[in-house]
Design a protein around this motif. Structure first.
Motif, PDB file in Angstrom:
ATOM      1  N   UNK A  65     -15.059 -32.561 -22.921  1.00 47.01           N
ATOM      2  CA  UNK A  65     -15.231 -30.963 -22.667  1.00 47.01           C
ATOM      3  C   UNK A  65     -16.765 -30.893 -23.425  1.00 47.01           C
ATOM      4  N   UNK A  66     -16.881 -31.343 -24.821  1.00 43.51           N
ATOM      5  CA  UNK A  66     -18.004 -31.301 -25.498  1.00 43.51           C
ATOM      6  C   UNK A  66     -19.341 -31.814 -24.653  1.00 43.51           C
ATOM      7  N   UNK A  67     -18.903 -32.682 -23.930  1.00 44.28           N
ATOM      8  CA  UNK A  67     -19.970 -33.188 -22.983  1.00 44.28           C
ATOM      9  C   UNK A  67     -19.993 -32.651 -21.946  1.00 44.28           C
ATOM     10  N   UNK A  68     -19.514 -31.465 -21.372  1.00 40.85           N
ATOM     11  CA  UNK A  68     -19.329 -30.970 -20.273  1.00 40.85           C
ATOM     12  C   UNK A  68     -18.448 -30.716 -19.052  1.00 40.85           C
ATOM     13  N   UNK A  69     -17.537 -31.881 -19.397  1.00 40.59           N
ATOM     14  CA  UNK A  69     -16.336 -32.060 -18.339  1.00 40.59           C
ATOM     15  C   UNK A  69     -15.222 -31.012 -18.594  1.00 40.59           C
TER      16      UNK A  69
END
Ligand SMILES: Cc1cc2nc3c(=O)[nH]c(=O)nc-3n(C[C@H](O)[C@H](O)[C@H](O)COP(=O)(O)OP(=O)(O)OC[C@H]3O[C@@H](n4cnc5c(N)ncnc54)[C@H](O)[C@@H]3O)c2cc1C
Ligand code: SF4
Ligand code: SF4
Ligand code: FES
Lengths: 366, 117, 170
Positions: free
Chosen positions: A172-176
């Motif tokens: 999630x931190x990577x944008x997923x």
């Protein structure tokens, strides 16, 4: 007393191996540290979250920063680190057979051998598991945190242990977007504070649930999950279809024991710590007195415990090679054991502590 | 679903890792088409960034991509500069590198290798 | 001790589970300058909350798997412990008239800006109501964990814990 200049050879430059090599070198012992990768650090550089523990365990510092600190220290000490060097064999008399750059092979006589080869992630097979988009959680973690590319946008995480939950958070931190975390057991495995931060981001957790299959032509397009009964059989009518392009598997780690087998270390089976692993004493010595086993190879735990185990072996090997006096060895060993002990308390730690105690008992019986 | 176009992109900004450091760009060729890669990264990363989902097909024609990402499983192997079976997750990109999908165990492309040398 | 059923099946602690270990603050305690809320109900080897507090207001003690205990008479609600907690388990909540505020840790991009309208979420990630960003700080010492304060209607104060992630391009 010092043994004929033969170095201690440490295999694996993860947190365990780095700490072992650092202790040896600090004591003045000759040491060679080998790792098959182009960069040292093992799993540490994938771990971008703040660590637990207390100040002595570097709590609150992020994994990759701990990795940087250990690297800086090994550089400052001038440790002979040989990267892109895979150890492919151990012959009797502690001859270490290494292959550099997949082309140059040579042997090195070791005074002591410290195996810190880590663990390998388990796979899980189900219809569609070979489809592009199905990968281990560690693979996804490497892609997002080391290479900085996102392998997919909508993810199903299989496995709710700390690795699964932490990687879900990092995706999630990577944008997923993480569609769900599923767990076959009736209760979640990871630390509650980790699951809570993932849950509040809107990720559903499903216990007593398994993956039935992955669907898609050239890659994952859907995952079908279902509830399971006490005997782990899918319950008809509970199927749920998730619209995902990536399925990450975080279903446990198995110690990488091959070299310890070659070195003739006695193996024991400890399911709580990952399966087969070399038996060891409380200095991390295997059944072969000259061979130490530290970190995940000696039972899968965490980076913080791996570091302390590495220190234990490094201290004892330095002493055994004649580079450390009895008193220093005893004092430093006791300090290290206290730190280890502190990490093995509580509901999570106790299980591992009990398993580790069993290993020590088994070793004494031998 | 198109095997070339799929999810996947570079993570330019990150709350913990910060902005992506500036790295030298290289060109590699995937199935003959030029593709941007960053110096120091493995082939796998460049392909994922470009949205490539299928790295190879098995003998029976089923698609494969990376699985372990650390050189253990061999799922990610491709034909690189004419040499089949190269693990793209642990092989760094090089300027002008040619990367091709292989079918089954692939074929040695002697010509390609000679061209490269 | 309860077996933390909610935490171990939904991923998040229930209000009852928090209350059972004395970690659910009352609205009286939140009045005015507010009060520190820790939601850390499992014995894990961890104590940065204790070591980060300049007032000695949090005690974990030995073994370090003890649950943290707050001494509210010592706590100045400075918020230094919020980014220090690796579990992102610490918030500060306050109430005044019909409004409430929560100060919480945040590690996702994009960061919201002061004045933005956001969606407040509960522990299960469900959207509760609109909120307004009052402040966002992320000094060097936070080591990349931003601390955000959001304001929202008081009636949601026990459930609100964070804000929804924004601009996810899926
Ligand atoms: C995907 C994944 C995620 C994890 N996440 C966390 C986490 O978030 N927090 C946590 O505390 N723990 C985590 N762990 C647990 C992890 O196992 C420990 O954190 C820690 O890395 C173990 O340290 P180690 O030194 O024993 O092994 P590793 O860090 O795995 O290092 C072993 C090294 O040895 C090398 N090696 C192996 N065999 C050879 C050989 N024959 N020749 C040369 N080199 C060799 C390997 O390439 C590797 O570099 C994770 C593990 C994995 C696999
Ligand atoms: S808010 Fe400040 S005073 Fe209160 S416990 Fe946290 S660090 Fe200590
Ligand atoms: S620092 Fe956070 S996770 Fe660790 S004991 Fe304190 S409150 Fe719990
Ligand atoms: S992905 Fe497993 S070897 Fe490359």
């Amino acid at each position: 007393m010092r043994n004929d200049g033969k170095p201690a050879v440490v295999v694996g430059a993860g947190p365990a191996g780095l700490c072992a090599a650092i202790e040896l070198k600090k004591a003045g012992a000759p040491v060679v540290l080998m790792d098959e990768n182009a960069k040292p650090g093992g799993q540490l550089f994938k771990q971008i979250h703040k660590f637990f523990g207390s100040r002595e365990h570097k709590a609150g510092i992020r994994g990759f920063d701990i990795g940087k600190e250990l690297l800086a220290e090994s550089l400052r000490l001038g440790i002979d680190v040989r990267l892109k060097t895979e150890v492919v064999g151990i012959e009797s008399g502690l001859k270490v057979w290494a292959v550099e750059d997949r082309s140059k092979s040579y042997t090195l006589d070791a005074g002591k051998l410290i195996l810190a080869t880590g663990a390998t992630e388990n796979a899980l097979s189900f219809p569609g598991w070979t489809l592009p988009g199905v990968m281990t959680a560690g693979c996804a973690q490497t892609l997002i945190n080391v290479h900085r590319v996102l392998p997919g946008k909508k993810v199903l995480m299989v496995g709710s242990g700390n690795v699964g939950v932490i990687v879900a958070y990092q995706l999630m931190q990577a944008g997923a977007r993480v569609a769900a975390v599923i767990e076959a057991l009736p209760r979640l495995g990871g630390y509650g504070v980790h699951t809570a931060k993932v849950r509040r981001a809107g990720v559903a957790f499903h216990c007593s649930t398994t993956i039935l299959r992955a669907e898609g032509k050239e890659g994952v397009e859907k995952a079908v999950i279902a509830k399971i009964d006490e005997k782990f059989r899918p319950i008809p009518g509970t199927e749920q279809i998730l619209d995902v392009d990536t399925i990450c598997l975080a279903v446990g780690l198995t110690p990488s024991i091959e070299l310890s087998c070659l070195a003739g270390c006695r193996q024991i089976y400890v399911p709580e710590l990952g399966g087969n692993m070399p038996a060891h004493d409380d200095y991390m010595r295997s059944s072969n007195e000259s061979v130490y086993v530290v970190g995940d190879i000696a039972g899968v735990e965490e980076a913080s415990t791996a570091m302390e185990e590495g220190r234990l072996a490094g201290l004892h090997a330095a002493w055994a090679m004649g580079y450390m006096d009895d008193q220093t060895m005893k004092t430093r060993t006791n300090e290290t054991r206290e730190r280890l002990q502190a990490l093995r308390q509580g509901v999570f730690g106790q299980k591992r502590f009990a398993a580790k105690e069993r290993i020590l008992a088994m070793r004494k019986d031998a | 679903m198109n095997a070339e176009k799929s999810p996947g992109s570079r993570i330019a900004k990150h709350a913990v890792l910060g902005d992506m450091p500036v790295q030298k760009e290289l060109t590699i060729y995937f199935e003959g088409k030029p593709l941007k890669a960053l110096e120091g990264e493995p082939i796998m990363a460049a392909l994922v960034a470009a949205g490539v989902t299928v790295f190879r097909y098995t003998k029976k024609g089923s698609p494969r991509r990376m699985f372990c990402g650390i050189g253990r499983c061999t799922d990610c192997v491709m034909t690189v500069d004419g040499v089949p079976g190269v693990r793209t997750c642990v092989t760094e990109v090089r300027e002008g590198m040619r990367v091709e999908r292989q079918q089954g165990v692939g074929n040695w492309n002697i010509q390609a290798e000679a061209d490269h040398a | 001790m309860s077996n933390n059923e909610a935490l171990k099946t939904t991923g998040a602690p229930s209000l009852e589970e928090l209350r059972a270990v004395g970690q659910l603050a009352s609205e009286e305690e939140m009045e005015g300058r507010g009060c520190l809320c820790i939601e850390c109900i499992e014995e894990i080897p961890c104590n940065p909350c204790q070591t980060s507090c300049p007032q000695g207001a949090i005690t974990v003690g030995f073994p370090i798997t003890n649950l943290p205990v707050i001494d509210r008479t010592k706590c100045t609600v400075c918020g230094l412990c919020i980014p220090a907690c690796p579990g992102l388990a610490i918030t500060i909540k306050s109430v005044k008239d019909d409004r409430a505020r929560v100060r919480f840790p945040w590690e996702y991009l994009p960061y919201p800006s002061v004045g933005d309208t956001v969606r407040m979420v509960d522990r299960l990630g469900r959207e509760l109501c609109d909120g307004k960003i009052v402040s966002i700080i992320n000094p060097e010492r936070n080591n990349k964990t931003a601390v955000i304060t959001a304001e929202f209607p008081r009636k949601f104060v026990q459930d609100a814990i964070s804000i929804a992630r924004r601009n996810i391009d899926v």
